[in-house]
Design a protein around this motif. Sequence first.
Motif, PDB file in Angstrom:
ATOM      1  N   PRO A  26       0.802  -1.233   0.000  1.00 52.27           N
ATOM      2  CA  PRO A  26       0.000   0.000   0.000  1.00 52.27           C
ATOM      3  C   PRO A  26       0.826   1.270   0.000  1.00 52.27           C
ATOM      4  CG  PRO A  26       0.062  -0.948   2.194  1.00 52.27           C
ATOM      5  CD  PRO A  26       0.768  -1.919   1.296  1.00 52.27           C
ATOM      6  N   ALA A  27       2.159   1.177  -0.125  1.00 54.74           N
ATOM      7  CA  ALA A  27       2.972   2.385  -0.067  1.00 54.74           C
ATOM      8  C   ALA A  27       2.751   3.280  -1.282  1.00 54.74           C
ATOM      9  CB  ALA A  27       4.447   2.013   0.053  1.00 54.74           C
ATOM     10  N   ASP A  28       2.711   2.705  -2.490  1.00 56.91           N
ATOM     11  CA  ASP A  28       2.556   3.495  -3.708  1.00 56.91           C
ATOM     12  C   ASP A  28       1.128   3.333  -4.203  1.00 56.91           C
ATOM     13  OD1 ASP A  28       2.754   4.886  -6.004  1.00 56.91           O
ATOM     14  OD2 ASP A  28       4.266   3.624  -6.952  1.00 56.91           O
ATOM     15  N   PRO A  63      -5.258   2.473   3.224  1.00 57.06           N
ATOM     16  CA  PRO A  63      -5.602   1.367   4.127  1.00 57.06           C
ATOM     17  C   PRO A  63      -6.067   1.894   5.480  1.00 57.06           C
ATOM     18  CG  PRO A  63      -3.230   1.639   4.000  1.00 57.06           C
ATOM     19  CD  PRO A  63      -3.806   2.594   3.004  1.00 57.06           C
ATOM     20  N   SER A  64      -6.797   1.061   6.202  1.00 56.16           N
ATOM     21  CA  SER A  64      -7.212   1.419   7.555  1.00 56.16           C
ATOM     22  C   SER A  64      -6.057   1.204   8.519  1.00 56.16           C
ATOM     23  CB  SER A  64      -8.412   0.560   7.965  1.00 56.16           C
ATOM     24  OG  SER A  64      -8.070  -0.826   7.888  1.00 56.16           O
ATOM     25  N   PRO A  88       0.144  13.399   9.139  1.00 53.65           N
ATOM     26  CA  PRO A  88      -0.452  12.230   9.797  1.00 53.65           C
ATOM     27  C   PRO A  88      -1.916  12.070   9.423  1.00 53.65           C
ATOM     28  CG  PRO A  88      -0.143  14.026  11.362  1.00 53.65           C
ATOM     29  CD  PRO A  88       0.538  14.446  10.091  1.00 53.65           C
ATOM     30  N   LEU A  89      -2.343  10.822   9.256  1.00 56.96           N
ATOM     31  CA  LEU A  89      -3.732  10.507   8.969  1.00 56.96           C
ATOM     32  C   LEU A  89      -4.459  10.186  10.267  1.00 56.96           C
ATOM     33  CD1 LEU A  89      -3.308   8.191   5.833  1.00 56.96           C
ATOM     34  CD2 LEU A  89      -4.072  10.561   5.861  1.00 56.96           C
ATOM     35  N   PRO A  90      -5.755  10.472  10.329  1.00 61.07           N
ATOM     36  CA  PRO A  90      -6.518  10.085  11.519  1.00 61.07           C
ATOM     37  C   PRO A  90      -6.653   8.569  11.595  1.00 61.07           C
ATOM     38  CG  PRO A  90      -7.991  10.891   9.815  1.00 61.07           C
ATOM     39  CD  PRO A  90      -6.592  11.139   9.326  1.00 61.07           C
ATOM     40  N   SER A  91      -7.039   8.063  12.745  1.00 61.72           N
ATOM     41  CA  SER A  91      -7.289   6.635  12.897  1.00 61.72           C
ATOM     42  C   SER A  91      -8.448   6.228  11.997  1.00 61.72           C
ATOM     43  CB  SER A  91      -7.615   6.315  14.354  1.00 61.72           C
ATOM     44  OG  SER A  91      -7.949   4.958  14.501  1.00 61.72           O
ATOM     45  N   LEU A  92      -8.219   5.222  11.150  1.00 61.00           N
ATOM     46  CA  LEU A  92      -9.219   4.801  10.171  1.00 61.00           C
ATOM     47  C   LEU A  92      -9.685   3.381  10.498  1.00 61.00           C
ATOM     48  CD1 LEU A  92      -7.472   6.108   6.920  1.00 61.00           C
ATOM     49  CD2 LEU A  92      -9.289   7.214   8.227  1.00 61.00           C
ATOM     50  N   PRO A 119     -14.253   1.118   3.204  1.00 56.97           N
ATOM     51  CA  PRO A 119     -13.147   1.678   2.419  1.00 56.97           C
ATOM     52  C   PRO A 119     -12.857   3.125   2.819  1.00 56.97           C
ATOM     53  CG  PRO A 119     -14.812   0.643   1.006  1.00 56.97           C
ATOM     54  CD  PRO A 119     -15.402   0.761   2.370  1.00 56.97           C
ATOM     55  N   HIS A 120     -11.619   3.549   2.598  1.00 57.83           N
ATOM     56  CA  HIS A 120     -11.211   4.919   2.897  1.00 57.83           C
ATOM     57  C   HIS A 120     -10.483   5.503   1.686  1.00 57.83           C
ATOM     58  CE1 HIS A 120     -12.237   4.312   7.121  1.00 57.83           C
ATOM     59  NE2 HIS A 120     -11.603   3.154   7.037  1.00 57.83           N
ATOM     60  N   ALA A 121     -10.552   6.831   1.574  1.00 61.45           N
ATOM     61  CA  ALA A 121      -9.905   7.490   0.440  1.00 61.45           C
ATOM     62  C   ALA A 121      -9.394   8.847   0.865  1.00 61.45           C
ATOM     63  CB  ALA A 121     -10.879   7.644  -0.730  1.00 61.45           C
ATOM     64  N   VAL A 122      -8.260   9.240   0.296  1.00 61.66           N
ATOM     65  CA  VAL A 122      -7.701  10.577   0.447  1.00 61.66           C
ATOM     66  C   VAL A 122      -7.904  11.326  -0.867  1.00 61.66           C
ATOM     67  CG1 VAL A 122      -5.539  11.877   0.595  1.00 61.66           C
ATOM     68  CG2 VAL A 122      -6.010  10.062   2.242  1.00 61.66           C
ATOM     69  N   THR A 123      -8.384  12.556  -0.775  1.00 62.71           N
ATOM     70  CA  THR A 123      -8.579  13.406  -1.947  1.00 62.71           C
ATOM     71  C   THR A 123      -7.691  14.636  -1.812  1.00 62.71           C
ATOM     72  OG1 THR A 123     -10.869  12.678  -2.164  1.00 62.71           O
ATOM     73  CG2 THR A 123     -10.240  14.666  -3.357  1.00 62.71           C
ATOM     74  N   ILE A 124      -6.969  14.957  -2.887  1.00 64.84           N
ATOM     75  CA  ILE A 124      -6.133  16.155  -2.933  1.00 64.84           C
ATOM     76  C   ILE A 124      -6.647  17.032  -4.063  1.00 64.84           C
ATOM     77  CG2 ILE A 124      -3.793  17.059  -3.156  1.00 64.84           C
ATOM     78  CD1 ILE A 124      -2.747  14.369  -2.273  1.00 64.84           C
ATOM     79  N   VAL A 125      -6.995  18.263  -3.758  1.00 70.66           N
ATOM     80  CA  VAL A 125      -7.532  19.190  -4.761  1.00 70.66           C
ATOM     81  C   VAL A 125      -6.719  20.475  -4.723  1.00 70.66           C
ATOM     82  CG1 VAL A 125      -9.862  18.228  -4.723  1.00 70.66           C
ATOM     83  CG2 VAL A 125      -9.258  20.047  -3.139  1.00 70.66           C
ATOM     84  N   ALA A 126      -6.667  21.141  -5.874  1.00 70.49           N
ATOM     85  CA  ALA A 126      -5.990  22.434  -6.000  1.00 70.49           C
ATOM     86  C   ALA A 126      -6.654  23.193  -7.131  1.00 70.49           C
ATOM     87  CB  ALA A 126      -4.497  22.255  -6.276  1.00 70.49           C
ATOM     88  N   ALA A 127      -6.448  24.503  -7.160  1.00 69.93           N
ATOM     89  CA  ALA A 127      -7.037  25.324  -8.212  1.00 69.93           C
ATOM     90  C   ALA A 127      -6.461  24.931  -9.566  1.00 69.93           C
ATOM     91  CB  ALA A 127      -6.770  26.800  -7.939  1.00 69.93           C
TER      92      ALA A 127
END
Length: 308
Positions: free
Chosen positions: A149-151, A183-184, A229-233, A238-246
């Motif tokens: 799950p690293a990459d 991952p959780s 750091p990510l919060p405890s999941l 399922p969990h997801a990270v979203t990155i947004v920018a202009a």
Amino acid sequence: MADAPVPPIPHVTGDLVRIQRSSGFSPQEAWGRWSVGQRTEVVVDVRADRHLQLAYQGNLFQAGQRLTVSVDGRVLQTFAYANAGGAAPFGARSRLHLSPGQHVVAFTVNRSSRSPGPVTFAPDDPRDLGAAFTTLRFSADAPRTPANPADLLGDPQTTGLLFTGPGQIFRAVSGEGLRVPVPSGEGLHLEYSVVPARAGHPFHILVDGQPLTRVTVPAGRTLLKGRVPLPSLPDDRPHAVTIVAAAGPPNHTADYLLAQSAVRPEQVSFYVDEIRVSRPPGATRFVGQALALLVAVGTVLLFRRLLG
């Protein structure tokens, strides 16, 4: 085009989906198949309610040409070619959750070889050529998170990448942002390496739709690296990270990033090099030490009770 034969286009692996019919393709050639006209469809019959993976790659050839990929009318990805000559690769792997029954996967181009314009391609070919497909495959979906799950950019659930062709150092991200599965667990950190399309505009990082942090690009910086750091999941969903920018402004100069992107610059919010999830060694050591301490205390209390 490559000389080596490729698997038939479209094709499936496994027995979870069956191709009912396809339309808008040229006959199969050694390198793949052309789409003919401005819309190509593949109708598939899904036999069970589960996730599938749609993988496709190919090339666009016409200035101002755009390719839109949709399933049952819902847009998955859009690719565009703003250069004036040569091939512009496109490609992605999309994770689909399809119910049992028939579904329509469509590939639509706004321009084909018969469209009027200052730049044309294949002038001696009488067919109305759209996009050149070298891969089009349906298969069973991979596990929810990659084996390592690293990459995370190679996970089939990752969305927002506008271009994933071979040899890319930085990959363009759409205006909707980049969404990657994570991952959780506890004690996890998100590591990122990104390049903004518009200097000085912040990146917003969200976890499961909730804001986590905001990162502003310092003046004069191009490549932005960091760790948060990510919060405890919990592990029950399922969990997801979203990155947004202009999104960046329209820009038709072929700099070292845009020359590799094969997308209209105004569609790009940022470029991504790497997204990783890691667990700092110190966190692992702390957990181990805490467990050892609990075991030691429990052993002492047990002996005292037995002796008392």
